[in-house]
Design an enzyme around this catalytic site. Sequence first.
Site, short mmCIF file in Angstrom:
data_model
loop_
_atom_site.label_atom_id
_atom_site.label_comp_id
_atom_site.label_asym_id
_atom_site.label_seq_id
_atom_site.Cartn_x
_atom_site.Cartn_y
_atom_site.Cartn_z
N ASN A 43 0.83 -1.21 0.00
CA ASN A 43 0.00 0.00 0.00
C ASN A 43 0.87 1.26 0.00
O ASN A 43 0.60 2.23 -0.73
CB ASN A 43 -0.89 0.05 1.24
N LEU A 222 -3.75 10.84 13.76
CA LEU A 222 -4.85 10.89 14.72
C LEU A 222 -6.19 10.55 14.07
O LEU A 222 -7.24 10.92 14.60
CB LEU A 222 -4.94 12.31 15.32
N ALA A 224 -9.45 10.91 12.19
CA ALA A 224 -10.28 12.06 11.78
C ALA A 224 -9.76 13.38 12.35
O ALA A 224 -10.11 14.46 11.86
CB ALA A 224 -11.72 11.83 12.21
N GLY A 252 -3.58 5.03 6.86
CA GLY A 252 -2.24 5.26 7.44
C GLY A 252 -1.16 4.98 6.40
O GLY A 252 -0.13 5.66 6.35
N ASP A 253 -1.39 3.99 5.56
CA ASP A 253 -0.41 3.66 4.52
C ASP A 253 -0.34 4.76 3.48
O ASP A 253 0.74 5.10 2.97
CB ASP A 253 -0.78 2.33 3.84
O1 RIB Z 1 -2.91 -0.94 6.69
C1 RIB Z 1 -3.88 -1.66 6.01
C2 RIB Z 1 -3.35 -3.00 5.66
O2 RIB Z 1 -3.11 -3.71 6.85
C3 RIB Z 1 -4.28 -3.88 4.86
O3 RIB Z 1 -4.16 -3.70 3.48
C4 RIB Z 1 -3.93 -5.27 5.35
O4 RIB Z 1 -3.31 -6.04 4.38
C5 RIB Z 1 -3.00 -5.07 6.55
O5 RIB Z 1 -1.70 -5.26 6.22
#
Ligand code: RIB
Length: 312
Positions: A43, A222, A224, A252-253
């Site tokens: 991601n 944080l 929202a 977060g990714d």
């Molecule tokens: O951060 C989200 C991810 O966490 C998802 O895509 C899942 O695969 C886990 O790794």
Amino acid sequence: MKHVLVVGSLNMDLVVDVDRLPQTGETILGSRYWNSLGGKGANQSYAAGRAGAEVCMLGSVGRDSHGALLLKKLQEANVQADMIRFDEERPTATAFVLRETSGANSIIVISGANQGCTPEYLEQHENCFKWADCLLCQLEIPLESVCSAVHKAKSLGKFVILNPAPACTNLPDSLFRLVDVITPNETELFLLTGKTICTLAEIVDSAHSLIAKGVKNVVVTLGARGALLVQKDRTIHIPGYIVNCIDTTGAGDCFNGVLASELSAGVALEQAVHIANAAASLSVTRSGALQSMPSKHEIEQWLRMGVEQKEG
Ligand code: RIB
């Protein structure tokens, strides 16, 4: 220069849509079941690539259809994925995602081939570390591999971002000193420091305990409420956006991938956090993890639109 090296996981997400999580011993009915590409490493690579960085990813997939799909998709975002290894024994990792109507989620990961992202494998790809301006790691691969990647990057003078997710309590103290930016969410910050964090002041206090261990900058995501940038002598709260949240998986990714992209392009940390925060808020308006990452153009448009931000 905009070279980002991501060392991390690649998963197939098996998503179940539910109104709410079941309690222990309870059976509930879900409304839908679907597959979606994910894994924190994949991601973040995809997000950084979509945001304009040149990205190389090191990781491990099984020799199966899920692994093949992940590699193909990464290449679509110009992520160099040809150094990702195939594990001949273990299948591509699977994440079981329970997605609630509110957009919140709970995830269980079966690591599978991610376990094959070993220090020995990383050692074989020193050229990727030399090529990169910035290393971005998470904690979904063996911890010894994360430590090895961070040490290698730092020994070559590279900028290091560590996203300590999934939450972990046993990061070695020697690692913190090598990290330029650490990006925990509130749960991760609590588990890293053991300190209660209910108020913003408590979050700042906990972030300072990471700075005391040698981390240079702490960026607490944080949800929202946006993000908090904590440095030795200043704290900046970047508020969240008012959006129609559909799915927080991968938000977060998105934040981390865009942050790495901006920092590797030489954008100052505070501005990079602003941009990453905006990108993450856009990602939660879409379904899925990897597929929700916005392009550079979409992020710029979102920032230009001046979507309303809320304090909190
Ligand atoms: O951060 C989200 C991810 O966490 C998802 O895509 C899942 O695969 C886990 O790794």
